[in-house]
Design a protein around this motif. Structure first.
Motif, PDB file in Angstrom:
ATOM      1  N   GLY A   1      28.024  46.961  66.434  1.00 14.66           N
ATOM      2  CA  GLY A   1      27.355  48.040  66.947  1.00 14.66           C
ATOM      3  C   GLY A   1      27.733  49.330  66.121  1.00 14.66           C
ATOM      4  N   GLY A   2      27.882  49.227  64.769  1.00  8.48           N
ATOM      5  CA  GLY A   2      28.386  50.440  63.937  1.00  8.48           C
ATOM      6  C   GLY A   2      28.902  50.117  62.751  1.00  8.48           C
ATOM      7  N   THR A   3      29.004  51.257  61.914  1.00 13.07           N
ATOM      8  CA  THR A   3      29.504  50.892  60.345  1.00 13.07           C
ATOM      9  C   THR A   3      30.983  50.926  60.359  1.00 13.07           C
ATOM     10  N   THR A   4      31.727  51.908  61.219  1.00 14.02           N
ATOM     11  CA  THR A   4      33.059  51.941  61.278  1.00 14.02           C
ATOM     12  C   THR A   4      33.860  50.500  61.796  1.00 14.02           C
ATOM     13  N   GLN A   5      33.334  49.993  62.866  1.00 16.85           N
ATOM     14  CA  GLN A   5      33.529  48.650  63.502  1.00 16.85           C
ATOM     15  C   GLN A   5      33.263  47.531  62.478  1.00 16.85           C
ATOM     16  N   ALA A   6      32.162  47.689  61.653  1.00 10.05           N
ATOM     17  CA  ALA A   6      31.841  46.713  60.687  1.00 10.05           C
ATOM     18  C   ALA A   6      33.069  46.478  59.494  1.00 10.05           C
ATOM     19  N   LEU A   7      33.320  47.923  59.122  1.00  6.14           N
ATOM     20  CA  LEU A   7      34.391  48.105  57.865  1.00  6.14           C
ATOM     21  C   LEU A   7      35.725  47.435  58.609  1.00  6.14           C
ATOM     22  N   GLN A   8      36.032  47.633  59.858  1.00  2.00           N
ATOM     23  CA  GLN A   8      37.314  47.332  60.160  1.00  2.00           C
ATOM     24  C   GLN A   8      37.322  45.564  60.138  1.00  2.00           C
ATOM     25  N   TYR A   9      36.131  45.231  60.623  1.00  3.47           N
ATOM     26  CA  TYR A   9      36.066  43.721  60.568  1.00  3.47           C
ATOM     27  C   TYR A   9      36.312  43.213  58.938  1.00  3.47           C
ATOM     28  N   ALA A  10      35.697  43.999  58.185  1.00  2.43           N
ATOM     29  CA  ALA A  10      35.674  43.555  56.844  1.00  2.43           C
ATOM     30  C   ALA A  10      37.012  43.535  56.226  1.00  2.43           C
ATOM     31  N   LEU A  11      38.193  44.534  56.598  1.00  2.00           N
ATOM     32  CA  LEU A  11      39.366  44.548  56.345  1.00  2.00           C
ATOM     33  C   LEU A  11      40.349  43.334  56.692  1.00  2.00           C
ATOM     34  N   THR A  12      39.929  42.916  58.079  1.00  2.00           N
ATOM     35  CA  THR A  12      40.747  42.041  58.543  1.00  2.00           C
ATOM     36  C   THR A  12      40.143  40.540  58.827  1.00  2.00           C
ATOM     37  N   SER A  13      38.977  40.243  58.394  1.00  2.00           N
ATOM     38  CA  SER A  13      38.404  39.096  58.842  1.00  2.00           C
ATOM     39  C   SER A  13      38.841  37.821  57.965  1.00  2.00           C
ATOM     40  N   GLY A  14      39.317  36.731  58.654  1.00  2.00           N
ATOM     41  CA  GLY A  14      39.773  35.743  57.772  1.00  2.00           C
ATOM     42  C   GLY A  14      38.820  34.576  57.494  1.00  2.00           C
ATOM     43  N   GLU A  15      39.181  33.390  56.924  1.00  2.00           N
ATOM     44  CA  GLU A  15      38.307  32.374  56.622  1.00  2.00           C
ATOM     45  C   GLU A  15      36.959  33.002  56.108  1.00  2.00           C
ATOM     46  N   GLU A  16      36.908  34.039  54.961  1.00  2.00           N
ATOM     47  CA  GLU A  16      35.812  34.399  54.378  1.00  2.00           C
ATOM     48  C   GLU A  16      35.442  33.506  53.284  1.00  2.00           C
ATOM     49  N   TYR A  17      36.382  33.052  52.540  1.00  2.00           N
ATOM     50  CA  TYR A  17      36.387  32.292  51.283  1.00  2.00           C
ATOM     51  C   TYR A  17      35.439  32.837  50.311  1.00  2.00           C
ATOM     52  N   GLU A  18      35.797  34.287  50.499  1.00  2.00           N
ATOM     53  CA  GLU A  18      35.233  34.897  49.364  1.00  2.00           C
ATOM     54  C   GLU A  18      36.757  35.318  48.270  1.00  2.00           C
ATOM     55  N   LEU A  19      36.400  35.658  47.080  1.00  2.00           N
ATOM     56  CA  LEU A  19      37.418  36.009  46.210  1.00  2.00           C
ATOM     57  C   LEU A  19      37.619  37.513  46.199  1.00  2.00           C
ATOM     58  N   CYS A  20      39.020  37.829  46.213  1.00  2.00           N
ATOM     59  CA  CYS A  20      39.669  39.027  45.936  1.00  2.00           C
ATOM     60  C   CYS A  20      40.059  38.808  44.358  1.00  2.00           C
ATOM     61  N   PHE A  21      39.932  39.892  43.248  1.00  2.00           N
ATOM     62  CA  PHE A  21      40.684  39.779  42.187  1.00  2.00           C
ATOM     63  C   PHE A  21      40.761  41.235  41.342  1.00  2.00           C
ATOM     64  N   THR A  22      41.493  41.087  40.418  1.00  2.00           N
ATOM     65  CA  THR A  22      41.760  42.464  39.663  1.00  2.00           C
ATOM     66  C   THR A  22      41.493  42.365  38.241  1.00  2.00           C
ATOM     67  N   VAL A  23      40.819  43.312  37.726  1.00  2.00           N
ATOM     68  CA  VAL A  23      40.399  43.434  36.396  1.00  2.00           C
ATOM     69  C   VAL A  23      40.751  44.426  35.380  1.00  2.00           C
ATOM     70  N   PRO A  24      41.170  44.384  34.355  1.00  2.00           N
ATOM     71  CA  PRO A  24      41.816  45.595  33.618  1.00  2.00           C
ATOM     72  C   PRO A  24      40.620  46.473  32.940  1.00  2.00           C
ATOM     73  N   GLU A  25      40.953  47.767  32.913  1.00  2.00           N
ATOM     74  CA  GLU A  25      39.893  48.547  32.728  1.00  2.00           C
ATOM     75  C   GLU A  25      38.999  47.985  31.507  1.00  2.00           C
ATOM     76  N   GLU A  26      39.604  47.465  30.357  1.00  2.00           N
ATOM     77  CA  GLU A  26      38.785  47.096  29.318  1.00  2.00           C
ATOM     78  C   GLU A  26      37.633  45.748  29.734  1.00  2.00           C
ATOM     79  N   ASN A  27      38.075  45.137  30.632  1.00  2.00           N
ATOM     80  CA  ASN A  27      36.909  43.920  31.096  1.00  2.00           C
ATOM     81  C   ASN A  27      36.257  44.538  32.290  1.00  2.00           C
ATOM     82  N   LYS A  28      36.226  45.770  32.645  1.00  2.00           N
ATOM     83  CA  LYS A  28      35.147  46.197  33.826  1.00  2.00           C
ATOM     84  C   LYS A  28      33.853  45.813  33.404  1.00  2.00           C
ATOM     85  N   GLY A  29      33.479  46.214  32.188  1.00  2.00           N
ATOM     86  CA  GLY A  29      32.097  46.344  31.909  1.00  2.00           C
ATOM     87  C   GLY A  29      31.564  44.627  31.735  1.00  2.00           C
ATOM     88  N   THR A  30      32.521  43.694  31.523  1.00  2.00           N
ATOM     89  CA  THR A  30      31.949  42.429  31.272  1.00  2.00           C
ATOM     90  C   THR A  30      31.769  41.742  32.615  1.00  2.00           C
TER      91      THR A  30
END
Lengths: 323, 323
Positions: free
Chosen positions: B248-277
């Protein structure tokens, strides 16, 4: 996982030295290990469920020992050298006294065999323990159930039957008054997997299995996978004086020896030409071995007592027939 | 194990082609596998307990998918290629319809990723599933949680929040009438682990984790292990139109996005020099990636919305604080 469960880390993380082949243990998405060239990896998984494999009142130290020993015994039966363990622990709640006793016993046995706990999972639910334990083995050398040949001699390590007597003590209080009840109960929970014996058999034995379902049932696994038969002279089965006293006679003790599960002794077959080397090969392990019979053509399964056929009504037979 | 339980073999044994690196699968004391030189092995174990991780009424096909996907996702987060699985299944009784649906779904997903079931254990007890899944990875190349550096850009794959909405549908019947309830329920159970994406990130990303506890909680694992901080612009989080409609709204959806478990998506970090690739590296996987923030010095953890700090009361925060 609730914060309460993070307490569990304290009992399992950082309590062992890092093996050289462990790149990354607990604390990441996976553990990472390496294995040298020309080595195969043996993998086994066993679950112990409270109420099925142990009582809720069981000493947690014994439960830990039994869970780990069962898996190590599977590695021993292939001739593998244990290396890494993953522990999946499901607990109804966080009982720190239970966890302390369980983890102390777990690390006592794992350290003895040089096994590093590399990771796992802790979840909330009915008490159960699933362990996946891995080991290494020279490529192409693993002992299997499928290599027995007609004419092979059949051996077992140690003594048989004590584990079943120990279970009698655990399950029925009145057995506590019988001779050696406490000793036999200990033997049920605290067997020592035959890792060195398994390694010593590499290149000597044609087949091997660990005795977890009972000698008759487990030997049948070898016979089925190798497409052979067997005869056993029951009079040769190695039994302890404690067992004879506990069950009240040699015949009863031999029946226990045929069907007793969770012994974690090895049953293996050796070709005639290697019969002479068995005792010297196993001498450095301090493990007694006993020749109990011989592999026959498929379809034959004979139990004799000093040359005379016997016809005992054994649980292990039903177990086999049901398979 | 009773003879009844031997029926289980029919659902799990001999249903897959043998991988070349599997020497011996089910039917012996251990499975035997080999791994090539210069390759490390990644190992992960996860348990799903009925009543804790799924309802007794859950479709067994979904349970199988979820159990296997959770483990594969852990391998994906390291950049590993899945190879072997061991299944420990505890069942209250032998329900053939359940086993058929469970095993069909299990093999559908394992075959897709080329994973061979090499063994396991079946026991009687309260329903639970423990899987140990292994994979291979070039030696020294594994993505870990500990490699993030200040200045790295933080990315996520796919869309976040749908899994939590799906759980709402599963747990509370009244949510079934909300928009896209069925679609979101399916997404909860039937996520696809990001194996190809993980492999594509090898040599490009400095750190990675899979989102199983929720973005905030899992990102904190990276921050803790890497000894760094982060800021996230919540407005950048990838969310689906279905989720916005459902909650029922974008704010609620973003809250879900921050805390939703069992997504099995990846979160990863990339150095500046690899951002383009990044985009070209992931293009062949067909996986959308979104930059959501940047790694900061340790002690910093900021959630902004288009540059303004937010102070939402999120479950994921408590989860973090409790750790």
């Amino acid at each position: 996982m609730s914060s309460e469960f993070n307490l569990i880390e304290k009992y399992f993380v950082g309590r062992q030295a890092q093996r050289k082949d462990v790149v990354l243990a607990a604390g990441d998405d996976c553990a990472i290990v390496t294995s040298p060239a020309n080595v195969s990896i043996a993998i086994t998984t066993d679950t112990l469920v409270c109420g099925t494999h142990f009582l809720a009142s069981a000493d947690p130290a014994w439960v830990a020992h039994k869970a780990l020993a069962a898996n190590i015994s599977d590695l021993a039966a292939m001739g593998a050298t244990p290396s890494w363990a993953s522990l999946a622990l499901t607990l109804p709640d966080v009982d720190e006294a239970w966890l302390e006793a369980f983890s102390d016993a777990f690390f006592q046995l794992s350290d003895y065999f040089g096994i590093q706990l590399i990771g796992g999972d802790t979840t909330k639910g009915p008490l159960s323990i699933t362990l996946t334990v891995q080991g290494t083995i020279p490529e192409g050398k693993a002992l299997t159930r499928s290599g027995a040949k007609v004419g092979d001699w059949i051996y077992v390590t140690g003594q048989l039957g004590d584990s079943k007597a120990g279970l009698d003590v655990i399950l029925e209080a009145h057995n506590r008054t019988k001779p050696f009840a406490e000793v036999l109960e200990q033997r049920h929970y605290r067997s020592t997997p035959r890792v060195l014996a398994g390694q010593a058999l590499l290149g000597i034995a044609n087949s091997a299995i660990d005795i977890s379902d009972g000698l008759v049932a487990d030997l049948q696994h070898i016979l089925k996978r190798s497409n052979v038969g067997a005869n056993i002279d029951v009079a040769l089965l190695p039994i302890s004086q404690e067992l004879i006293q506990f069950v009240g006679g040699t015949t009863q003790a031999l029946q226990y020896a045929l069907t007793s599960g969770e012994e974690y002794e090895l049953c293996f077959t050796v070709p005639e030409e290697n019969k002479g080397t068995i005792e010297s090969a196993l001498a450095h392990c301090g493990v007694k071995v006993t020749c109990i019979g011989q592999i026959r053509p498929t379809g034959v399964f004979e139990l004799d007592y000093q040359g005379q056929p016997i016809d005992w009504d054994l649980e292990g037979f039903d177990h086999f027939k049901a398979k």
